[in-house]
Enzyme design. Structure first.
Site: not given
Ligand code: FAD
Length: 345
Positions: A168, A242, A338
Site C-alpha cells: 500500500r 480498509s 491507509e
Molecule cells: C468499498 C471499498 C473497498 C476497497 N477495497 C480496496 C482493496 O481491496 N484494495 C485496495 O488497495 N484499496 C481498496 N479500497 C481503496 C480505494 O478504492 C483505492 O485506494 C483506490 O485506488 C482509490 O482510488 P480513487 O480514484 O478513489 O482515489 P481518491 O480517493 O480520489 O484519492 C486517493 C489519493 O490519491 C490521490 N490521487 C488520486 N488520483 C490521483 C492522480 N491522478 N494523481 C495524483 N494523485 C492522485 C488523491 O489526492 C488522494 O491522496 C477500497 C475502497 C472502498 C470504498
C-alpha cells in the site's frame, strides 16, 4: 463558489471545497495549474474519492482527474501493452481486460476508484497487487517551481522500479507526494493466462460453484461475489474500504504477543517479520460493530469504518484515533492509516 464534496467521496462526508474542476485534457490541466499557481491558490487532486476521509472543509480547489482512454501500445502472441488514462474507472478497466481475455488484474475486480490512483497505494486484494502489471507511470510534475516550464517539460515518466512500490505504498505517497499528478499508467497483461486462485476465499468460492479449472472470468466473478458479501457498498453505507494497513511486526514481538493472545493470526513476510491482520486487533479491542452516532465500525469487518448517514469527517477521524490508541495500549502496535486524511495534518 463553495462546492459540496458529498457526492465525490465514498464516505459521503458533507465537506466543502473552494471550487471543483473536472480535468479532461492534459492541456487544460497545465492551464489550470499555471493559473492557480499565479494566483497563489492551493489545490488537491481527486479521483473517485474512495480512499480519502474529509476531516474538515478544504480551503482549496479540487481537481478531479477525468482523463479518459485505453490505448493498445504493442501486442505479441503472449502479452499486450496498454496505456490507460488516469480518469478511467478501475473496475471498468478490469472488466474490459477480462472481456478481452487479458489476465493479470482479475483478482482486483470491484475495487472502487480510478486508474490514476491505483499506483498511489499499489492497490491489492485477493493475492494480487497492481505493481506486478505496471511498466510505467506518466505524471505531470510540480517538482520544479519555474512557472515558465512548458507542458512537455512537465510531463515525466517513471518505470516500475522507480515507483518504489511497497505494501500500500509508492513514491507517489512519499517523495512525489503533492508534486505529481498521475496522467496515465502503462500495463503489461498476459494473453497466456496464469490463474491466481490460491487465496482461501477465492478457492472456497470456486469450490462452491464446482469450478475445478477456473478461467479469469471465473476468478473475476468469484472476487465480485466475495466482495459483495463481505464489504459494505459505499452507495448504501459510506466507507473508504480498509481504514488501516495491516501492521508488520518482528517475529520476537509476535512471539511475545502469542503468549497472551494464542489465536493471533499471522502472514509470514520473511525470516524476521510477520504481518498481522489489523481487523483482528481492532475486533479484539472491542470495536467491531461499535457505533457512535452516525460514525461506526462495520459489524462484519472491523477494518472498515463507516458513516451511517450524517457523520462528520471529524467524528470518524476521532473514532480512528481512539482505535489507534486502544490497539497501541493493548498490543503495543501502532496502526497506520491507509486512508488519506484531508486536509492533510
Ligand atoms: C468499498 C471499498 C473497498 C476497497 N477495497 C480496496 C482493496 O481491496 N484494495 C485496495 O488497495 N484499496 C481498496 N479500497 C481503496 C480505494 O478504492 C483505492 O485506494 C483506490 O485506488 C482509490 O482510488 P480513487 O480514484 O478513489 O482515489 P481518491 O480517493 O480520489 O484519492 C486517493 C489519493 O490519491 C490521490 N490521487 C488520486 N488520483 C490521483 C492522480 N491522478 N494523481 C495524483 N494523485 C492522485 C488523491 O489526492 C488522494 O491522496 C477500497 C475502497 C472502498 C470504498
Amino acid at each position: 463558489m463553495v462546492q459540496s464534496l458529498k457526492n465525490y467521496n465514498t464516505f459521503g462526508i458533507n465537506a466543502t471545497c473552494k471550487a471543483l474542476i473536472d480535468i479532461t485534457s492534459i492541456e487544460q490541466l497545465h492551464e489550470v495549474v499555471q493559473s492557480l499557481v499565479s494566483m497563489g491558490e492551493k489545490w488537491i487532486v481527486l479521483g473517485g474519492g474512495s480512499n480519502i476521509l474529509l476531516r474538515d472543509n478544504l480551503d482549496c480547489t479540487v481537481l478531479r482527474i477525468a482523463l479518459k482512454g485505453i490505448e493498445i501500445l504493442e501486442e505479441s502472441e503472449s502479452q499486450v501493452f496498454l496505456r490507460v488514462s488516469a480518469g478511467e474507472e478501475w473496475h471498468s478497466f478490469v472488466e474490459w481486460c477480462v472481456q478481452h481475455d487479458y489476465s493479470g488484474i482479475e483478482n482486483l475486480a470491484l475495487i472502487p476508484g480510478s486508474v490514476g490512483a491505483a499506483p498511489m497505494q499499489n492497490i491489492g486484494a485477493y493475492g494480487q497487487e497492481v505493481r506486478t502489471v505496471i511498466t510505467n507511470v506518466h505524471y505531470y510534475s510540480l517538482e520544479e517551481s519555474d512557472d515558465d516550464l512548458s507542458l512537455n517539460d512537465r510531463v515525466k515518466s517513471i518505470s516500475n522500479d522507480e515507483c518504489q512500490f511497497g505494501y500500500r505504498d509508492s513514491i507517489f505517497k512519499n517523495e512525489l507526494k503533492g508534486k505529481s499528478i498521475i496522467l496515465s499508467v502503462d500495463f503489461v497483461l498476459n494473453k497466456v493466462h496464469t490463474i491466481n486462485a490460491g487465496y482461501k476465499d477465492v478457492q472456497e468460492e470456486l469450490v462452491k460453484h464446482s469450478i475445478a479449472q477456473p478461467t479469469i472470468q471465473d476468478v473475476f466473478n468469484a472476487v465480485i461475489a466475495i466482495r459483495k458479501r463481505k464489504l459494505p457498498d459505499p452507495k448504501e453505507i459510506g466507507n473508504s474500504g480498509s481504514f488501516f494497513k495491516n501492521p508488520v511486526i518482528t517475529i520476537e514481538q509476535y512471539n511475545s504477543l502469542l503468549s497472551q493472545y494464542p489465536t493471533l493470526p499471522k502472514y509470514q513476510i520473511d525470516e524476521a517479520t510477520v504481518k498481522v491482520p489489523a481487523g483482528w486487533l481492532i475486533e479484539q479491542a472491542g470495536f467491531k460493530g461499535l457505533r457512535r452516532g452516525s460514525a461506526g465500525v462495520h459489524k462484519n469487518q472491523a477494518l472498515v469504518l463507516v458513516n451511517y448517514g450524517d457523520a462528520t469527517g471529524d467524528e470518524i477521524y476521532s473514532l480512528a484515533l481512539e482505535i489507534q490508541n486502544t490497539v497501541l495500549n493493548n498490543f503495543g502496535i501502532m496502526l497506520e492509516m491507509e486512508v488519506n486524511i484531508l486536509p492533510q495534518l
